[in-house]
Design a protein around this motif. Structure first.
Motif, mmCIF file in Angstrom:
data_model
loop_
_atom_site.group_PDB
_atom_site.id
_atom_site.type_symbol
_atom_site.label_atom_id
_atom_site.label_comp_id
_atom_site.label_asym_id
_atom_site.label_seq_id
_atom_site.Cartn_x
_atom_site.Cartn_y
_atom_site.Cartn_z
ATOM 1 N N LYS A 21 0.818 -1.209 0.000
ATOM 2 C CA LYS A 21 0.000 0.000 0.000
ATOM 3 C C LYS A 21 0.853 1.260 0.000
ATOM 4 O O LYS A 21 0.379 2.351 -0.353
ATOM 5 C CB LYS A 21 -0.939 -0.012 1.207
ATOM 6 N N LEU A 22 2.100 1.134 0.382
ATOM 7 C CA LEU A 22 3.013 2.273 0.403
ATOM 8 C C LEU A 22 3.351 2.755 -1.001
ATOM 9 O O LEU A 22 3.598 3.946 -1.222
ATOM 10 C CB LEU A 22 4.302 1.858 1.132
ATOM 11 N N LEU A 23 3.328 1.850 -1.986
ATOM 12 C CA LEU A 23 3.855 2.159 -3.314
ATOM 13 C C LEU A 23 3.156 3.338 -3.995
ATOM 14 O O LEU A 23 3.837 4.221 -4.531
ATOM 15 C CB LEU A 23 3.812 0.912 -4.204
ATOM 16 N N PRO A 24 1.814 3.406 -4.044
ATOM 17 C CA PRO A 24 1.189 4.564 -4.702
ATOM 18 C C PRO A 24 1.200 5.831 -3.845
ATOM 19 O O PRO A 24 1.132 6.936 -4.390
ATOM 20 C CB PRO A 24 -0.244 4.092 -4.960
ATOM 21 N N ARG A 25 1.288 5.669 -2.531
ATOM 22 C CA ARG A 25 1.253 6.836 -1.638
ATOM 23 C C ARG A 25 2.573 7.591 -1.668
ATOM 24 O O ARG A 25 2.612 8.807 -1.506
ATOM 25 C CB ARG A 25 0.926 6.381 -0.217
ATOM 26 N N HIS A 26 3.666 6.883 -1.809
ATOM 27 C CA HIS A 26 5.009 7.454 -1.953
ATOM 28 C C HIS A 26 5.566 6.872 -3.243
ATOM 29 O O HIS A 26 6.359 5.930 -3.187
ATOM 30 C CB HIS A 26 5.896 7.095 -0.765
ATOM 31 N N PRO A 27 5.155 7.382 -4.388
ATOM 32 C CA PRO A 27 5.360 6.648 -5.642
ATOM 33 C C PRO A 27 6.758 6.062 -5.791
ATOM 34 O O PRO A 27 7.761 6.780 -5.852
ATOM 35 C CB PRO A 27 5.084 7.702 -6.704
ATOM 36 N N CYS A 28 6.786 4.754 -5.802
ATOM 37 C CA CYS A 28 8.036 4.013 -5.940
ATOM 38 C C CYS A 28 7.691 2.579 -6.302
ATOM 39 O O CYS A 28 6.531 2.169 -6.279
ATOM 40 C CB CYS A 28 8.853 4.049 -4.644
ATOM 41 N N GLY A 29 8.703 1.846 -6.677
ATOM 42 C CA GLY A 29 8.535 0.420 -6.891
ATOM 43 C C GLY A 29 9.235 -0.338 -5.788
ATOM 44 O O GLY A 29 9.952 0.250 -4.970
ATOM 45 N N VAL A 30 9.030 -1.629 -5.761
ATOM 46 C CA VAL A 30 9.728 -2.459 -4.789
ATOM 47 C C VAL A 30 10.137 -3.771 -5.447
ATOM 48 O O VAL A 30 9.383 -4.351 -6.229
ATOM 49 C CB VAL A 30 8.867 -2.733 -3.530
ATOM 50 N N ILE A 31 11.361 -4.192 -5.171
ATOM 51 C CA ILE A 31 11.831 -5.510 -5.577
ATOM 52 C C ILE A 31 11.876 -6.334 -4.305
ATOM 53 O O ILE A 31 12.700 -6.088 -3.423
ATOM 54 C CB ILE A 31 13.228 -5.459 -6.204
ATOM 55 N N ALA A 32 10.945 -7.255 -4.186
ATOM 56 C CA ALA A 32 10.885 -8.105 -2.996
ATOM 57 C C ALA A 32 11.466 -9.475 -3.328
ATOM 58 O O ALA A 32 11.278 -9.988 -4.438
ATOM 59 C CB ALA A 32 9.450 -8.241 -2.507
ATOM 60 N N LYS A 39 -10.251 1.645 -7.940
ATOM 61 C CA LYS A 39 -9.441 0.653 -7.224
ATOM 62 C C LYS A 39 -7.960 0.777 -7.604
ATOM 63 O O LYS A 39 -7.614 0.750 -8.784
ATOM 64 C CB LYS A 39 -9.936 -0.753 -7.547
ATOM 65 N N ASP A 40 -7.108 0.901 -6.582
ATOM 66 C CA ASP A 40 -5.672 0.862 -6.812
ATOM 67 C C ASP A 40 -5.266 -0.538 -7.264
ATOM 68 O O ASP A 40 -5.903 -1.539 -6.897
ATOM 69 C CB ASP A 40 -4.908 1.214 -5.533
ATOM 70 N N ARG A 41 -4.182 -0.587 -8.014
ATOM 71 C CA ARG A 41 -3.677 -1.859 -8.514
ATOM 72 C C ARG A 41 -2.162 -1.900 -8.389
ATOM 73 O O ARG A 41 -1.512 -0.874 -8.189
ATOM 74 C CB ARG A 41 -4.080 -2.054 -9.981
ATOM 75 N N ILE A 42 -1.607 -3.090 -8.538
ATOM 76 C CA ILE A 42 -0.167 -3.248 -8.660
ATOM 77 C C ILE A 42 0.103 -4.228 -9.789
ATOM 78 O O ILE A 42 -0.730 -5.095 -10.103
ATOM 79 C CB ILE A 42 0.500 -3.743 -7.353
ATOM 80 N N ILE A 43 1.276 -4.073 -10.409
ATOM 81 C CA ILE A 43 1.655 -4.945 -11.507
ATOM 82 C C ILE A 43 3.128 -5.277 -11.365
ATOM 83 O O ILE A 43 3.904 -4.477 -10.812
ATOM 84 C CB ILE A 43 1.376 -4.274 -12.871
ATOM 85 N N GLY A 44 3.531 -6.445 -11.823
ATOM 86 C CA GLY A 44 4.943 -6.778 -11.721
ATOM 87 C C GLY A 44 5.257 -8.144 -12.285
ATOM 88 O O GLY A 44 4.383 -8.885 -12.731
ATOM 89 N N THR A 45 6.543 -8.440 -12.275
ATOM 90 C CA THR A 45 7.047 -9.712 -12.790
ATOM 91 C C THR A 45 7.543 -10.590 -11.653
ATOM 92 O O THR A 45 7.860 -10.110 -10.567
ATOM 93 C CB THR A 45 8.210 -9.476 -13.772
ATOM 94 N N VAL A 46 7.611 -11.884 -11.932
ATOM 95 C CA VAL A 46 8.161 -12.861 -10.985
ATOM 96 C C VAL A 46 9.195 -13.691 -11.729
ATOM 97 O O VAL A 46 8.904 -14.244 -12.790
ATOM 98 C CB VAL A 46 7.072 -13.792 -10.420
ATOM 99 N N MET A 47 10.399 -13.762 -11.179
ATOM 100 C CA MET A 47 11.448 -14.576 -11.783
ATOM 101 C C MET A 47 12.278 -15.237 -10.693
ATOM 102 O O MET A 47 12.549 -14.619 -9.655
ATOM 103 C CB MET A 47 12.369 -13.721 -12.655
#
Length: 224
Positions: free
Chosen positions: A140-151, A179-187
């Motif tokens: 939920k932090l990502l859109p509020r403080h616009p950034c990405g995350v590599i987890a 509705k907020d969304r998130i998108i990303g890849t998994v490798m």
């Protein structure tokens, strides 16, 4: 780059059919590109010293391209045709409640590794666990403080062996549904010399992933 093989959902004892094997072939993964107009945005090869996988870099390239002058792209900016080569490795999720994050797109390569299609599944619907609130707060932090995350997460296969996954995740703002969304890849992350010729593991989706680490990605607004 890293290779990602799985077994066919139709035949768990045999190799994946040709159309799946193509998506999971190392040479193919190294050549995929997001379909964005030239000039393509500059994307770092490393974040905090970590070398991004090729799909993660292409996802970030697409995100920066479609963002334009906005802080973050919105759901209206997501055209999967521009992500067609990346789609097998993508998960796209929408917030359906305060603690409900539902998977809307789950790529074919991910389905193969998971042994199932997780579309329609609420990511946080599998009961309570120790770090659940932390995991929700991070996303939920990502859109509020616009950034990405590599987890980085450890997930076990059917034999109990742990495998480290890279999950690049970027925020997507709401469309007409609000509705907020998130998108990303998994490798998966493996040293080239440790990569098996054929990935013959099925991930155990009944177990919670074990969080390993996270790196935030500055997309021009600093990082929290």
């Amino acid at each position: 780059m890293y290779e990602f093989w799985g077994k066919s959902l139709d035949d768990q004892t045999g190799l994946s059919p040709r159309w799946v094997s193509t998506y999971l072939n190392q040479r193919h993964v190294a050549q995929i590109q997001a379909r964005v107009p030239e000039p393509r945005p500059a994307v770092p090869h490393k974040v905090s010293g970590y070398s991004l996988t090729h799909p993660a870099r292409e996802m970030l390239c697409w995100w920066l391209s479609v963002r334009g002058d906005q802080h973050i792209p919105t759901a209206d900016d997501v055209d999967l045709r521009s992500l067609v080569e990346l789609t097998p490795y993508i998960r796209y999720m929408s917030w359906e409640g305060e603690e409900s994050l539902v998977i809307r797109v789950f790529g074919s390569a991910l389905c193969e590794a998971a042994g199932m299609d997780l579309r329609g599944i609420d990511l946080f619907s599998f009961g309570e666990y120790e770090s659940k609130q932390r995991d929700i707060a991070r996303l939920k932090l990502l859109p509020r403080h616009p950034c990405g995350v590599i987890a980085f997460w450890n997930i076990t296969d059917q034999n109990g062996m742990a495998h480290l996954l890279e999950m690049m995740t970027l925020p997507i703002g709401p469309g007409s549904d609000g509705k907020d969304r998130i998108i990303g890849t998994v490798m998966p992350i493996m040293k080239p010399e440790e990569m098996p010729e054929v990935w013959d593991k099925t991930m155990d989706m009944e177990k919670h992933l074990d969080f390993h680490d996270a790196l935030f990605v500055d997309v021009g607004h600093g990082i929290p």
